[in-house]
Write a protein that holds these residues in place. Sequence first.
Motif, mmCIF file in Angstrom:
data_model
loop_
_atom_site.group_PDB
_atom_site.id
_atom_site.type_symbol
_atom_site.label_atom_id
_atom_site.label_comp_id
_atom_site.label_asym_id
_atom_site.label_seq_id
_atom_site.Cartn_x
_atom_site.Cartn_y
_atom_site.Cartn_z
ATOM 1 N N UNK A 143 50.547 46.517 32.451
ATOM 2 C CA UNK A 143 50.602 45.064 32.628
ATOM 3 C C UNK A 143 49.650 44.654 33.741
ATOM 4 N N UNK A 144 48.954 43.529 33.535
ATOM 5 C CA UNK A 144 48.085 42.955 34.561
ATOM 6 C C UNK A 144 48.336 41.448 34.611
ATOM 7 N N UNK A 145 47.749 40.802 35.607
ATOM 8 C CA UNK A 145 47.831 39.356 35.711
ATOM 9 C C UNK A 145 46.695 38.704 34.931
ATOM 10 N N UNK A 146 46.935 37.475 34.468
ATOM 11 C CA UNK A 146 45.896 36.668 33.824
ATOM 12 C C UNK A 146 46.256 35.204 34.017
ATOM 13 N N UNK A 147 45.257 34.401 34.336
ATOM 14 C CA UNK A 147 45.478 32.965 34.481
ATOM 15 C C UNK A 147 44.528 32.158 33.601
ATOM 16 N N UNK A 148 43.574 32.836 32.956
ATOM 17 C CA UNK A 148 42.585 32.158 32.123
ATOM 18 C C UNK A 148 42.470 32.872 30.779
ATOM 19 N N UNK A 149 41.844 32.189 29.838
ATOM 20 C CA UNK A 149 41.605 32.792 28.530
ATOM 21 C C UNK A 149 40.701 34.016 28.651
ATOM 22 N N UNK A 150 39.695 33.934 29.501
ATOM 23 C CA UNK A 150 38.765 35.061 29.657
ATOM 24 C C UNK A 150 39.470 36.296 30.201
ATOM 25 N N UNK A 151 40.350 36.109 31.184
ATOM 26 C CA UNK A 151 41.084 37.250 31.743
ATOM 27 C C UNK A 151 41.999 37.866 30.698
ATOM 28 N N UNK A 152 42.646 37.033 29.901
ATOM 29 C CA UNK A 152 43.530 37.548 28.855
ATOM 30 C C UNK A 152 42.741 38.313 27.803
ATOM 31 N N UNK A 179 42.987 43.167 42.149
ATOM 32 C CA UNK A 179 42.875 44.489 42.755
ATOM 33 C C UNK A 179 42.039 45.422 41.892
ATOM 34 N N UNK A 180 42.254 45.376 40.582
ATOM 35 C CA UNK A 180 41.505 46.241 39.679
ATOM 36 C C UNK A 180 40.010 45.942 39.770
ATOM 37 N N UNK A 231 39.634 41.256 46.122
ATOM 38 C CA UNK A 231 40.231 40.962 47.417
ATOM 39 C C UNK A 231 39.251 41.295 48.538
ATOM 40 N N UNK A 232 39.200 40.416 49.540
ATOM 41 C CA UNK A 232 38.279 40.634 50.650
ATOM 42 C C UNK A 232 38.675 41.790 51.543
ATOM 43 N N UNK A 233 39.992 41.992 51.742
ATOM 44 C CA UNK A 233 40.468 43.072 52.619
ATOM 45 C C UNK A 233 40.797 44.284 51.782
ATOM 46 N N UNK A 234 40.181 45.406 52.099
ATOM 47 C CA UNK A 234 40.396 46.611 51.318
ATOM 48 C C UNK A 234 41.748 47.230 51.646
ATOM 49 N N UNK A 235 42.528 47.621 50.638
ATOM 50 C CA UNK A 235 43.803 48.294 50.889
ATOM 51 C C UNK A 235 43.581 49.732 51.346
ATOM 52 N N UNK A 236 44.638 50.325 51.873
ATOM 53 C CA UNK A 236 44.579 51.745 52.202
ATOM 54 C C UNK A 236 44.362 52.560 50.935
ATOM 55 N N UNK A 289 47.263 53.029 42.658
ATOM 56 C CA UNK A 289 46.874 51.638 42.763
ATOM 57 C C UNK A 289 47.581 50.939 43.906
ATOM 58 N N UNK A 290 47.354 49.637 44.065
ATOM 59 C CA UNK A 290 47.834 48.922 45.230
ATOM 60 C C UNK A 290 48.503 47.621 44.868
ATOM 61 N N UNK A 291 49.224 47.098 45.829
ATOM 62 C CA UNK A 291 49.891 45.805 45.673
ATOM 63 C C UNK A 291 49.063 44.730 46.360
ATOM 64 N N UNK A 292 48.630 43.745 45.652
ATOM 65 C CA UNK A 292 47.765 42.689 46.169
ATOM 66 C C UNK A 292 48.389 41.960 47.348
ATOM 67 N N UNK A 293 49.683 41.679 47.260
ATOM 68 C CA UNK A 293 50.272 40.776 48.227
ATOM 69 C C UNK A 293 50.617 41.450 49.546
ATOM 70 N N UNK A 294 50.830 42.768 49.555
ATOM 71 C CA UNK A 294 51.172 43.397 50.823
ATOM 72 C C UNK A 294 50.175 44.473 51.205
ATOM 73 N N UNK A 295 49.221 44.790 50.346
ATOM 74 C CA UNK A 295 48.183 45.774 50.594
ATOM 75 C C UNK A 295 48.768 47.153 50.892
#
Length: 234
Positions: A33-42, A205-206, A210-215, A221-227
């Motif tokens: 599962x991934x996030x999508x907010x636009x037709x292109x992302x879907x 994330x994929x 994101x401007x700040x790189x996660x550990x 993989x990583x969580x966008x909201x808490x890095x």
Amino acid sequence: MPRIYDWAAREAERTVTVADLCAARDSGKRYTQVTAETADEAAAAEKAGVQMLVARARNVEAVRKGSKRLFVTAALGFADAVTRDDILRTALKALTDGADAVITARGMATVSMLAAEDIPVVGHLGLVPRKSTWVGKLRAFGKNADEALTLFHRFRRLEEAGAFAVECEVIPARVMAEIRRRTGLVTVSLGSGPDADVIFLFTEDICGGEGRRPRQPGPMGTCKRCKSVSRKSV
């Protein structure tokens, strides 16, 4: 591919249904599962072989223009729908726009209200970023025995409230694996290790948006909201 009627009474095909997700617990099948907010992302997600999407409720109609087949869960924002009538109206609008389920991080009464209308409801446990003041900061939840037991009881309450699935955010992987063995909920891992029915990552994330790189040490993989990394660091 399963054929269904959607909530607007349109004949449709889906890569996966609620019944498939529930059956996967016994078969060992995993979904992505991934996030999508636009037709292109879907459309990009479908082309990549992803089976499931999460979109904000107001964007479901746009997302469906990009993918007619992927399973879409509509996220009900806290401020977008406040009263019980607002919440139910927003959920049903998202479903008739093409969503297959809704996700809410609200309390058990909201879950019960939606489930009473036979709406497939996904809850949210573990780290819930908008409620992080309760745990003091953005961090994994369930790292000690008391927290793990509290988390297990929350899973039980969510199941009793009528949810069919739960987004599990930044739960220690070993705790997640043990809880999964003891719950009837479909588990969606967002930074909670590989022992879940659905593995979830944010598209940002994929794609490195994101401007700040996660550990980096965790391989899942990583969580966008808490890095936070999803395995070794939690």
